[in-house]
Enzyme design. Structure first.
Site, PDB file in Angstrom:
ATOM      1  N   ILE A   1       0.914  -1.149   0.000  1.00 51.37           N
ATOM      2  CA  ILE A   1       0.000   0.000   0.000  1.00 51.37           C
ATOM      3  C   ILE A   1       0.951   1.195   0.000  1.00 51.37           C
ATOM      4  O   ILE A   1       1.513   1.554   1.035  1.00 51.37           O
ATOM      5  CB  ILE A   1      -0.943   0.009   1.218  1.00 51.37           C
ATOM      6  CG1 ILE A   1      -1.865  -1.218   1.190  1.00 51.37           C
ATOM      7  CG2 ILE A   1      -1.771   1.301   1.227  1.00 51.37           C
ATOM      8  CD1 ILE A   1      -2.814  -1.326   2.368  1.00 51.37           C
ATOM      9  N   PRO A   2       1.197   1.775  -1.180  1.00 53.70           N
ATOM     10  CA  PRO A   2       2.372   2.625  -1.409  1.00 53.70           C
ATOM     11  C   PRO A   2       2.275   4.049  -0.866  1.00 53.70           C
ATOM     12  O   PRO A   2       2.274   5.031  -1.626  1.00 53.70           O
ATOM     13  CB  PRO A   2       2.481   2.616  -2.930  1.00 53.70           C
ATOM     14  CG  PRO A   2       1.057   2.519  -3.385  1.00 53.70           C
ATOM     15  CD  PRO A   2       0.394   1.611  -2.383  1.00 53.70           C
ATOM     16  N   CYS A   3       2.264   4.189   0.442  1.00 53.12           N
ATOM     17  CA  CYS A   3       2.200   5.525   1.040  1.00 53.12           C
ATOM     18  C   CYS A   3       3.468   6.326   0.740  1.00 53.12           C
ATOM     19  O   CYS A   3       3.464   7.553   0.881  1.00 53.12           O
ATOM     20  CB  CYS A   3       1.908   5.449   2.525  1.00 53.12           C
ATOM     21  SG  CYS A   3       3.046   4.436   3.460  1.00 53.12           S
ATOM     22  N   HIS A   4       4.533   5.666   0.289  1.00 46.06           N
ATOM     23  CA  HIS A   4       5.730   6.409  -0.111  1.00 46.06           C
ATOM     24  C   HIS A   4       5.457   7.273  -1.345  1.00 46.06           C
ATOM     25  O   HIS A   4       6.186   8.220  -1.611  1.00 46.06           O
ATOM     26  CB  HIS A   4       6.907   5.460  -0.370  1.00 46.06           C
ATOM     27  CG  HIS A   4       6.706   4.490  -1.486  1.00 46.06           C
ATOM     28  ND1 HIS A   4       6.008   3.302  -1.313  1.00 46.06           N
ATOM     29  CD2 HIS A   4       7.078   4.518  -2.792  1.00 46.06           C
ATOM     30  CE1 HIS A   4       5.983   2.645  -2.463  1.00 46.06           C
ATOM     31  NE2 HIS A   4       6.624   3.371  -3.374  1.00 46.06           N
ATOM     32  N   ARG A   5       4.369   6.984  -2.073  1.00 46.43           N
ATOM     33  CA  ARG A   5       4.003   7.766  -3.257  1.00 46.43           C
ATOM     34  C   ARG A   5       3.144   8.971  -2.923  1.00 46.43           C
ATOM     35  O   ARG A   5       2.686   9.670  -3.813  1.00 46.43           O
ATOM     36  CB  ARG A   5       3.267   6.860  -4.256  1.00 46.43           C
ATOM     37  CG  ARG A   5       4.131   5.732  -4.786  1.00 46.43           C
ATOM     38  CD  ARG A   5       3.370   4.828  -5.734  1.00 46.43           C
ATOM     39  NE  ARG A   5       4.175   3.648  -6.038  1.00 46.43           N
ATOM     40  CZ  ARG A   5       3.674   2.465  -6.349  1.00 46.43           C
ATOM     41  NH1 ARG A   5       2.363   2.298  -6.446  1.00 46.43           N
ATOM     42  NH2 ARG A   5       4.474   1.440  -6.588  1.00 46.43           N
TER      43      ARG A   5
END
Length: 177
Positions: free
Chosen positions: A137-141
């Protein structure tokens, strides 16, 4: 991506290590071992590392992470189970839709999930900080309005690495266009 919502918080003490280019990542599953419930940067006090007898969902997650870090996977398919409020669930579902190599701001997510007037961007940021399934779940994006890298559970250096891995040029923790 298959994401289900857990009705209650599960404390499963079996943890599995994935050795990544950004350090050890800790994976856990639900009690039935059908879903990934966390991918975090640190081991919790109540977790025990299991080095054998990995369930198939852990093997699948590790294979997909191998492929992600070798640039052959852009979309994760491993099944996930998350626990949180309605608001948190909606933020994480919206975050899961951000494609590889793309970014979105906290305020964009706020606008996408709420028709309420006023800013809920801070609440989105706090929710992203509680994301238990990093990278997948790409919260780095998710970045600040000015394309500045802001908070990340693993540290900004890991967020920077992941975004550079996905093709972004970053200087002083800011994405350059």
């Amino acid at each position: 991506m298959n994401i289900i919502r857990l009705e209650k918080k599960e404390d499963y003490n079996k943890a599995y290590i994935y050795k990544s280019p950004i350090g050890d990542l800790i994976l856990t599953t639900d009690n039935s071992s059908q879903y990934i419930t966390s991918l975090e940067f640190t081991l919790n006090d109540n977790q025990n590392i299991i080095e054998y007898d990995e369930p198939s969902v852990i093997k699948k997650a590790k294979k997909e992470l191998d492929n992600y870090f070798s640039n052959t996977l852009k979309i994760f398919t491993v099944p996930l189970a998350i626990y949180g409020t309605d608001f948190q669930y909606n933020v994480w579902i919206e975050t899961s839709k951000i494609p590889f190599g793309n970014i979105i701001t906290y305020s964009d997510i706020a606008k996408n999930i709420s028709d309420r007037k006023g800013s809920i961007s801070r609440a989105v940021g706090m929710t992203e900080g509680k994301n238990k399934i990093a990278i997948i779940i790409p919260c780095h994006r998710v970045v600040g309005k000015n394309k500045k890298l802001t908070g990340y559970a693993g540290g900004l250096n890991k967020k920077e690495y992941l975004l550079k891995h996905e093709g972004f040029n970053i200087v002083d923790y800011k994405i350059m266009v």
